[in-house]
Design a protein around this motif. Structure first.
Motif, PDB file in Angstrom:
ATOM      1  N   VAL A 121     -21.052 -15.904  11.957  1.00 26.48           N
ATOM      2  CA  VAL A 121     -19.605 -15.677  11.936  1.00 26.48           C
ATOM      3  C   VAL A 121     -18.880 -16.906  12.469  1.00 26.48           C
ATOM      4  O   VAL A 121     -17.884 -17.368  11.898  1.00 26.48           O
ATOM      5  CB  VAL A 121     -19.236 -14.430  12.756  1.00 26.48           C
ATOM      6  CG1 VAL A 121     -17.713 -14.318  12.903  1.00 26.48           C
ATOM      7  CG2 VAL A 121     -19.789 -13.177  12.111  1.00 26.48           C
ATOM      8  N   ARG A 122     -19.381 -17.450  13.568  1.00 24.36           N
ATOM      9  CA  ARG A 122     -18.755 -18.648  14.137  1.00 24.36           C
ATOM     10  C   ARG A 122     -18.763 -19.791  13.125  1.00 24.36           C
ATOM     11  O   ARG A 122     -17.747 -20.481  12.944  1.00 24.36           O
ATOM     12  CB  ARG A 122     -19.467 -19.081  15.419  1.00 24.36           C
ATOM     13  CG  ARG A 122     -19.312 -18.105  16.575  1.00 24.36           C
ATOM     14  CD  ARG A 122     -19.612 -18.789  17.907  1.00 24.36           C
ATOM     15  NE  ARG A 122     -20.920 -19.423  17.958  1.00 24.36           N
ATOM     16  CZ  ARG A 122     -22.022 -18.828  18.380  1.00 24.36           C
ATOM     17  NH1 ARG A 122     -21.991 -17.551  18.758  1.00 24.36           N
ATOM     18  NH2 ARG A 122     -23.166 -19.488  18.429  1.00 24.36           N
ATOM     19  N   PHE A 123     -19.881 -19.993  12.465  1.00 19.32           N
ATOM     20  CA  PHE A 123     -19.987 -21.094  11.505  1.00 19.32           C
ATOM     21  C   PHE A 123     -18.982 -20.936  10.367  1.00 19.32           C
ATOM     22  O   PHE A 123     -18.246 -21.870  10.034  1.00 19.32           O
ATOM     23  CB  PHE A 123     -21.409 -21.156  10.941  1.00 19.32           C
ATOM     24  CG  PHE A 123     -21.563 -22.122   9.799  1.00 19.32           C
ATOM     25  CD1 PHE A 123     -21.465 -23.490  10.006  1.00 19.32           C
ATOM     26  CD2 PHE A 123     -21.789 -21.660   8.512  1.00 19.32           C
ATOM     27  CE1 PHE A 123     -21.587 -24.383   8.958  1.00 19.32           C
ATOM     28  CE2 PHE A 123     -21.918 -22.545   7.447  1.00 19.32           C
ATOM     29  CZ  PHE A 123     -21.814 -23.909   7.671  1.00 19.32           C
ATOM     30  N   LEU A 124     -18.908 -19.751   9.777  1.00 20.61           N
ATOM     31  CA  LEU A 124     -17.985 -19.526   8.664  1.00 20.61           C
ATOM     32  C   LEU A 124     -16.531 -19.660   9.114  1.00 20.61           C
ATOM     33  O   LEU A 124     -15.701 -20.252   8.407  1.00 20.61           O
ATOM     34  CB  LEU A 124     -18.225 -18.142   8.059  1.00 20.61           C
ATOM     35  CG  LEU A 124     -19.544 -17.960   7.299  1.00 20.61           C
ATOM     36  CD1 LEU A 124     -19.752 -16.491   6.949  1.00 20.61           C
ATOM     37  CD2 LEU A 124     -19.575 -18.819   6.038  1.00 20.61           C
ATOM     38  N   CYS A 125     -16.223 -19.134  10.300  1.00 20.77           N
ATOM     39  CA  CYS A 125     -14.846 -19.223  10.800  1.00 20.77           C
ATOM     40  C   CYS A 125     -14.470 -20.663  11.114  1.00 20.77           C
ATOM     41  O   CYS A 125     -13.332 -21.087  10.865  1.00 20.77           O
ATOM     42  CB  CYS A 125     -14.689 -18.362  12.046  1.00 20.77           C
ATOM     43  SG  CYS A 125     -14.813 -16.589  11.729  1.00 20.77           S
ATOM     44  N   ILE A 126     -15.400 -21.414  11.650  1.00 17.09           N
ATOM     45  CA  ILE A 126     -15.132 -22.814  11.961  1.00 17.09           C
ATOM     46  C   ILE A 126     -14.908 -23.614  10.685  1.00 17.09           C
ATOM     47  O   ILE A 126     -14.042 -24.502  10.636  1.00 17.09           O
ATOM     48  CB  ILE A 126     -16.276 -23.411  12.808  1.00 17.09           C
ATOM     49  CG1 ILE A 126     -16.209 -22.843  14.232  1.00 17.09           C
ATOM     50  CG2 ILE A 126     -16.217 -24.931  12.839  1.00 17.09           C
ATOM     51  CD1 ILE A 126     -17.414 -23.144  15.085  1.00 17.09           C
ATOM     52  N   ALA A 164     -11.409 -14.577  10.918  1.00 15.95           N
ATOM     53  CA  ALA A 164     -12.371 -14.317  11.996  1.00 15.95           C
ATOM     54  C   ALA A 164     -12.460 -12.828  12.290  1.00 15.95           C
ATOM     55  O   ALA A 164     -13.556 -12.278  12.493  1.00 15.95           O
ATOM     56  CB  ALA A 164     -11.968 -15.081  13.254  1.00 15.95           C
ATOM     57  N   TYR A 165     -11.316 -12.157  12.318  1.00 15.59           N
ATOM     58  CA  TYR A 165     -11.323 -10.721  12.605  1.00 15.59           C
ATOM     59  C   TYR A 165     -12.052  -9.947  11.504  1.00 15.59           C
ATOM     60  O   TYR A 165     -12.876  -9.069  11.787  1.00 15.59           O
ATOM     61  CB  TYR A 165      -9.892 -10.204  12.736  1.00 15.59           C
ATOM     62  CG  TYR A 165      -9.820  -8.838  13.375  1.00 15.59           C
ATOM     63  CD1 TYR A 165      -9.679  -8.716  14.751  1.00 15.59           C
ATOM     64  CD2 TYR A 165      -9.915  -7.676  12.619  1.00 15.59           C
ATOM     65  CE1 TYR A 165      -9.640  -7.465  15.360  1.00 15.59           C
ATOM     66  CE2 TYR A 165      -9.868  -6.431  13.215  1.00 15.59           C
ATOM     67  CZ  TYR A 165      -9.732  -6.331  14.582  1.00 15.59           C
ATOM     68  OH  TYR A 165      -9.696  -5.095  15.182  1.00 15.59           O
ATOM     69  N   VAL A 166     -11.794 -10.318  10.264  1.00 13.52           N
ATOM     70  CA  VAL A 166     -12.431  -9.628   9.140  1.00 13.52           C
ATOM     71  C   VAL A 166     -13.936  -9.891   9.133  1.00 13.52           C
ATOM     72  O   VAL A 166     -14.747  -8.973   8.955  1.00 13.52           O
ATOM     73  CB  VAL A 166     -11.795 -10.067   7.801  1.00 13.52           C
ATOM     74  CG1 VAL A 166     -12.554  -9.461   6.624  1.00 13.52           C
ATOM     75  CG2 VAL A 166     -10.327  -9.656   7.752  1.00 13.52           C
ATOM     76  N   LEU A 167     -14.318 -11.157   9.348  1.00 14.70           N
ATOM     77  CA  LEU A 167     -15.738 -11.505   9.322  1.00 14.70           C
ATOM     78  C   LEU A 167     -16.491 -10.871  10.487  1.00 14.70           C
ATOM     79  O   LEU A 167     -17.651 -10.457  10.342  1.00 14.70           O
ATOM     80  CB  LEU A 167     -15.909 -13.023   9.345  1.00 14.70           C
ATOM     81  CG  LEU A 167     -15.526 -13.742   8.049  1.00 14.70           C
ATOM     82  CD1 LEU A 167     -15.559 -15.248   8.244  1.00 14.70           C
ATOM     83  CD2 LEU A 167     -16.477 -13.339   6.916  1.00 14.70           C
ATOM     84  N   LEU A 168     -15.862 -10.804  11.647  1.00  9.21           N
ATOM     85  CA  LEU A 168     -16.501 -10.128  12.785  1.00  9.21           C
ATOM     86  C   LEU A 168     -16.816  -8.674  12.444  1.00  9.21           C
ATOM     87  O   LEU A 168     -17.897  -8.165  12.766  1.00  9.21           O
ATOM     88  CB  LEU A 168     -15.583 -10.180  14.008  1.00  9.21           C
ATOM     89  CG  LEU A 168     -15.747 -11.364  14.951  1.00  9.21           C
ATOM     90  CD1 LEU A 168     -14.589 -11.422  15.940  1.00  9.21           C
ATOM     91  CD2 LEU A 168     -17.064 -11.272  15.703  1.00  9.21           C
ATOM     92  N   SER A 169     -15.892  -8.022  11.766  1.00 10.28           N
ATOM     93  CA  SER A 169     -16.102  -6.619  11.375  1.00 10.28           C
ATOM     94  C   SER A 169     -17.151  -6.512  10.276  1.00 10.28           C
ATOM     95  O   SER A 169     -18.001  -5.616  10.290  1.00 10.28           O
ATOM     96  CB  SER A 169     -14.773  -6.012  10.903  1.00 10.28           C
ATOM     97  OG  SER A 169     -13.788  -6.107  11.907  1.00 10.28           O
ATOM     98  N   LEU A 170     -17.095  -7.458   9.317  1.00  9.68           N
ATOM     99  CA  LEU A 170     -18.053  -7.438   8.207  1.00  9.68           C
ATOM    100  C   LEU A 170     -19.486  -7.597   8.706  1.00  9.68           C
ATOM    101  O   LEU A 170     -20.399  -6.876   8.280  1.00  9.68           O
ATOM    102  CB  LEU A 170     -17.715  -8.552   7.215  1.00  9.68           C
ATOM    103  CG  LEU A 170     -18.680  -8.742   6.035  1.00  9.68           C
ATOM    104  CD1 LEU A 170     -18.655  -7.533   5.119  1.00  9.68           C
ATOM    105  CD2 LEU A 170     -18.320 -10.009   5.256  1.00  9.68           C
ATOM    106  N   PHE A 171     -19.696  -8.520   9.632  1.00  8.20           N
ATOM    107  CA  PHE A 171     -21.055  -8.807  10.092  1.00  8.20           C
ATOM    108  C   PHE A 171     -21.556  -7.799  11.120  1.00  8.20           C
ATOM    109  O   PHE A 171     -22.672  -7.922  11.615  1.00  8.20           O
ATOM    110  CB  PHE A 171     -21.133 -10.235  10.650  1.00  8.20           C
ATOM    111  CG  PHE A 171     -21.346 -11.269   9.582  1.00  8.20           C
ATOM    112  CD1 PHE A 171     -22.592 -11.855   9.403  1.00  8.20           C
ATOM    113  CD2 PHE A 171     -20.327 -11.636   8.737  1.00  8.20           C
ATOM    114  CE1 PHE A 171     -22.801 -12.796   8.414  1.00  8.20           C
ATOM    115  CE2 PHE A 171     -20.511 -12.579   7.748  1.00  8.20           C
ATOM    116  CZ  PHE A 171     -21.750 -13.165   7.570  1.00  8.20           C
TER     117      PHE A 171
END
Length: 533
Positions: free
Chosen positions: A112-117, A321-328
């Motif tokens: 998640v960090r990598f994609l958000c960054i 970031a919020y969406v990806l955190l929930s997705l993962f």
């Protein structure tokens, strides 16, 4: 193949830092085009590097922290425009690290960090290669929020009070860089701390952050009261005016802000679902409030600070970031295939951000010959020179003058710079020249060697210069006080440089020569006036 969540720490760190560093440093390998409003950052930083004091030696309607980093870099690398690009590269790296720090403290996994960054680097960092106070204010607040979420993650740690202090310091920097975004950042922080204090049933964090902010604000105001801080600093008082219009905020966000509204609905929908069916942690509640605050800030900031157009684009990374955190958090979603697919999708989504660099290579191979007899997307509009609104940057040239090196400008501007330097130095051979430079070519002060006068840093009438300063300048013009006046005439902008000054110059001085101003939009002309002999 190792699990994504169990990758070597060094590999994970490298993967997360690479997008930040590459997108921050990439612009330094290219010659950059002159950007509007760059002149003000240069002069403010130059004045600070000469140890001039704000409000005393130069007046500005905001604080000085947008100029502090450029001034430090001027000390290290010299006062050139390209040094400003180096400054921004450093601040971009700081902003990326701060964004990553926030993600770590809210519990984001490595994928998640990598994609958000990557999203943050493409959407925000890659578009910033010149310092602007509208961007610096956001970078300072990101650092401040990094310290705040570090406190939330380890409130009992030995550095907990230091984290609140440093959060307060950078939020103060943010406010005294740009009032609107800085005030909103402080409001977001206070809401987060109030919620946290309510959850842990102690008001100590709220007392500490409010106390620190009061002390820091007093330290930034009291020393300058005797230098007319109350006159220069814009808090909506006369001769300034309030920048917040409730109607404009409602109208623009109803007409535009599609992405901000999409993210807001997604965040609320995801949070309410999790709250009802799964449950949320204290950190998830804090991060939800934080992202909603960032989205609200972006929607207001685009109205109160409307130049440059996309100065609020930082919200994309937080919404994603919020969406990806929930997705993962879903079972069996974290895999190499998922991350790869999402990475490709992100690259396609934000292609316009990196295309301008790739285009320099691709255009050499694929650009078709343009035949004006054949109507196409390149030829269907015929624009006479007087109707050109956007400059043809492809025809701009580089200057050999030290402060302007590596910066592309119109050919006539390059020649005009050399001519002004020659004019001022000719006068300097006889006496110290008195120069009024009301143009975007502020590095001429260093190159031509004249002394910067006490007065406004910004000549926009009603924004950085007011009736008192206008009267003083007109009086000096009418008494032939100046040896050289450099005036930029931009007819399409409302008194960006006061029209009344130009009218006085045309009556009292001799127009020696003119050339193009280095403007991509809203074209202008730089006029050089000398006393009538």
């Amino acid at each position: 193949m190792p699990s994504l969540n169990n990758l070597n720490t060094r590999i994970t760190l490298t993967a997360e830092l690479l997008p930040i560093v590459v997108t921050s440093l990439l612009p330094l390998f290219f010659d950059l085009s002159y950007q509007i409003n760059l002149y003000m950052i240069w002069e403010g930083a130059y004045r600070l590097s000469l140890h001039q004091l704000p409000y005393k030696d130069f007046g500005i309607p905001m604080g000085i922290y947008g100029w502090v980093m450029p001034a430090l870099f001027f000390k290290m690398f010299g006062a050139s425009l390209f040094t400003l690009a180096k400054t921004q590269a450093f601040m971009n790296i700081v902003s990326g690290l701060s964004f990553r720090w926030i993600l770590i403290n809210v519990g984001a996994s490595a994928p998640v960090r990598f994609l958000c960054i990557v999203i943050f680097s493409l959407t925000y960092i890659l578009g910033l290669y010149w310092p602007q106070y509208n961007h610096t204010v956001i970078i300072f607040q990101l650092v401040g929020f990094g310290f705040l979420f570090q406190y939330f993650a380890s409130p009992a740690g030995k550095w907990s009070l230091v984290n609140i202090l440093m959060c307060s310091v950078f939020l103060t920097f943010s406010f005294f860089t740009k009032q609107d975004a800085g005030a909103l950042a402080i409001l977001i922080a206070l809401v987060l701390v109030a919620y946290y204090s309510f959850r842990v049933k102690t008001i100590k964090p709220a007392i500490w952050i409010i106390g620190f902010l009061i002390v820091l604000f007093l330290l930034n105001i009291l020393p300058f009261l005797r230098h007319e801080f109350g006159y220069w600093f814009n808090y909506g008082q006369a001769p300034h005016y309030g920048r917040i219009s409730l109607y404009d905020i409602i109208r623009i966000n109803m007409e535009e802000s599609r992405w901000e509204k999409i993210y807001t609905l997604l965040v609320l929908g995801i949070y309410l679902y999790r709250k009802k069916y799964i449950g949320t942690t204290q950190m998830e509640d804090l991060f939800t409030l934080f992202v909603l605050g960032i989205l609200a800030q972006a929607m207001i900031f685009q109205v109160t600070s409307y130049v440059p157009r996309d100065n609020n684009i930082f919200f994309h990374a937080f919404g994603c970031a919020y969406v990806l955190l929930s997705l993962f958090r879903l079972p069996n979603i974290t895999s190499w295939a998922t991350v790869t697919i999402l990475l490709v999708m992100i690259g396609i989504w934000w292609s316009e951000k990196y295309w301008k660099y790739a285009d320099k290579v691709v255009a050499r191979v694929l650009t078709p010959a343009i035949n004006k007899d054949v109507v196409s997307i390149n030829t269907y509009i015929l624009e006479p020179p007087e109707c050109n609104f956007f400059a043809n940057v492809a025809q701009w040239q580089l200057s050999t003058t030290e402060s302007f090196k590596h910066v592309r400008m119109p050919a006539s501007t390059v020649k005009g710079i050399d001519k002004i330097i020659e004019t001022v130095k000719t006068i300097k051979a006889e006496k110290p020249p008195v120069v009024l430079n009301m143009s975007e070519l502020t590095p001429l002060a260093k190159e031509a060697g004249y002394t910067l006068a006490q007065g406004p840093l910004w000549y926009h009438l009603g924004v950085g210069l007011f009736d008192r300063e206008l009267t003083s300048i007109l009086t000096s013009i009418n008494s032939n006080h100046y040896d050289v006046v450099i005036f930029e005439n931009i007819p399409t902008l409302n008194n960006f440089y006061p029209f009344e000054v130009r009218e006085a110059l045309l009556k009292q001085y001799s127009l020696a020569y003119t050339f193009d101003a280095p403007r991509i939009v809203y074209p202008g002309t730089i006029e050089v006036y000398l006393p009538v002999k």
